[in-house]
Design a protein around this motif. Structure first.
Motif, PDB file in Angstrom:
ATOM      1  N   MET A 173       0.843  -1.196   0.000  1.00 17.98           N
ATOM      2  CA  MET A 173       0.000   0.000   0.000  1.00 17.98           C
ATOM      3  C   MET A 173       0.880   1.249   0.000  1.00 17.98           C
ATOM      4  O   MET A 173       1.847   1.330   0.727  1.00 17.98           O
ATOM      5  N   ARG A 174       0.487   2.193  -0.833  1.00 19.63           N
ATOM      6  CA  ARG A 174       1.347   3.356  -1.017  1.00 19.63           C
ATOM      7  C   ARG A 174       0.707   4.606  -0.414  1.00 19.63           C
ATOM      8  O   ARG A 174      -0.450   4.917  -0.685  1.00 19.63           O
ATOM      9  N   ILE A 175       1.494   5.302   0.398  1.00 16.85           N
ATOM     10  CA  ILE A 175       0.974   6.432   1.162  1.00 16.85           C
ATOM     11  C   ILE A 175       1.714   7.700   0.765  1.00 16.85           C
ATOM     12  O   ILE A 175       2.948   7.701   0.674  1.00 16.85           O
ATOM     13  N   LEU A 176       0.973   8.791   0.564  1.00 18.17           N
ATOM     14  CA  LEU A 176       1.599  10.094   0.354  1.00 18.17           C
ATOM     15  C   LEU A 176       1.531  10.865   1.668  1.00 18.17           C
ATOM     16  O   LEU A 176       0.448  11.111   2.191  1.00 18.17           O
ATOM     17  N   VAL A 177       2.701  11.229   2.191  1.00 11.34           N
ATOM     18  CA  VAL A 177       2.772  12.041   3.398  1.00 11.34           C
ATOM     19  C   VAL A 177       3.017  13.485   2.960  1.00 11.34           C
ATOM     20  O   VAL A 177       4.025  13.782   2.321  1.00 11.34           O
ATOM     21  N   VAL A 178       2.066  14.374   3.280  1.00  8.80           N
ATOM     22  CA  VAL A 178       2.222  15.787   2.939  1.00  8.80           C
ATOM     23  C   VAL A 178       2.506  16.514   4.248  1.00  8.80           C
ATOM     24  O   VAL A 178       1.604  16.694   5.080  1.00  8.80           O
ATOM     25  N   GLU A 179       3.767  16.884   4.453  1.00  4.36           N
ATOM     26  CA  GLU A 179       4.209  17.370   5.768  1.00  4.36           C
ATOM     27  C   GLU A 179       5.452  18.217   5.552  1.00  4.36           C
ATOM     28  O   GLU A 179       6.397  17.769   4.890  1.00  4.36           O
ATOM     29  N   ASP A 180       5.457  19.444   6.102  1.00  4.61           N
ATOM     30  CA  ASP A 180       6.615  20.312   5.873  1.00  4.61           C
ATOM     31  C   ASP A 180       7.628  20.263   7.010  1.00  4.61           C
ATOM     32  O   ASP A 180       8.725  20.802   6.880  1.00  4.61           O
ATOM     33  N   ASP A 181       7.297  19.634   8.114  1.00  4.64           N
ATOM     34  CA  ASP A 181       8.277  19.488   9.192  1.00  4.64           C
ATOM     35  C   ASP A 181       9.136  18.258   8.878  1.00  4.64           C
ATOM     36  O   ASP A 181       8.662  17.119   8.914  1.00  4.64           O
ATOM     37  N   ALA A 182      10.414  18.525   8.553  1.00  6.41           N
ATOM     38  CA  ALA A 182      11.280  17.445   8.059  1.00  6.41           C
ATOM     39  C   ALA A 182      11.413  16.315   9.080  1.00  6.41           C
ATOM     40  O   ALA A 182      11.472  15.137   8.718  1.00  6.41           O
ATOM     41  N   GLY A 183      11.448  16.677  10.379  1.00  8.29           N
ATOM     42  CA  GLY A 183      11.598  15.654  11.411  1.00  8.29           C
ATOM     43  C   GLY A 183      10.382  14.737  11.479  1.00  8.29           C
ATOM     44  O   GLY A 183      10.512  13.508  11.508  1.00  8.29           O
TER      45      GLY A 183
END
Ligand code: CA
Length: 233
Positions: free
Chosen positions: A1-11
């Motif tokens: 299963m493929r997930i797109l994580v949209v997140e600007d905090d690199a950590g």
């Protein structure tokens, strides 16, 4: 299963990537609305984890655009797919903000800081609903797959398999009755940066047939692979 994580905090993004990869997901990360939108237009994701405060705008704008995109006639082949499940993951924890997110079309809403086990359980619930399943495990003939425990049983006995074999089986089971091309299977298993060996899918399917019986996965020559739909649903 493929997930797109949209997140600007690199950590947070890298923590999510590592954690979800360990749980068998293929993970891609974008830090802004524009990059995430172009990802959704070019690749099929099983779900999106969406932060709201992003480098170039607000995640709710991305969600609005996704939900308003045309479904097309053959929905399965159109990108972006407006039915893609979206879980908002944000620091905005006020009740009115949660309500706004859900009313905008999010399927679920989780506030930071979050527990990764809970996030994974919510993700499983989203994927289950998107596949039209009610049961947490997937049964097919004498095969039973448990996405939470990442285990497979046949006639009640555990079947040992590699993480990739498990993922191929899960993808085929969730698309029962539909033929998937090798490329469609690869897209669900590998993120952009993953090195794919050209015959990897064939090899996994060969192993799965050896372990589960040769009839469980069928080949439609020149088209792809499928698991036949059972007579009862
Ligand atoms: Ca943010």
């Amino acid at each position: 299963m493929r997930i797109l994580v949209v997140e600007d905090d690199a950590g947070i993004a890298s923590g999510l990537r590592t954690n979800l990869q360990q749980r068998g997901y293929a993970v891609d990360v974008c830090d802004g609305v524009a990059s995430a939108w172009s990802a959704l237009r070019t690749e099929r994701f099983d779900a999106v984890l969406l932060d709201l405060g992003l480098v170039d705008g607000d995640g709710s704008e991305l969600l609005r655009r996704l939900r308003l995109s045309p479904a097309g006639e053959a929905q399965a082949s159109v990108l972006p797919d407006p039915a893609t499940p979206v879980l908002i993951v944000t620091a905005r924890d006020q009740v009115h903000q949660r309500i706004a997110g859900l009313d905008l079309g999010a399927d679920d809403y989780l506030t930071k800081p979050f527990n990764v086990d809970e996030l994974d359980a919510r993700l499983r619930a989203l994927l289950r609903r998107a596949a039209g399943r009610t049961s947490p495990t997937i049964r097919h003939g004498d095969i039973e797959l448990d996405p939470a425990g990442r285990t497979v049983r046949q006639k009640g006995k555990p079947v040992d398999m590699s993480p990739r074999e498990f993922s191929v089986l899960l993808v085929l089971l969730e698309s029962r009755g539909r033929v998937l091309s090798r490329q469609q299977i690869e897209e669900r298993l590998y993120s952009w940066d993953a090195a794919i060996e050209s015959n990897a899918v064939e090899v996994h399917i060969h192993h799965l047939r050896r372990k589960l019986g040769s009839a469980c996965i069928q080949t439609m020559r020149g088209v792809g692979y499928f698991m036949p739909q059972e007579e009862r649903s």
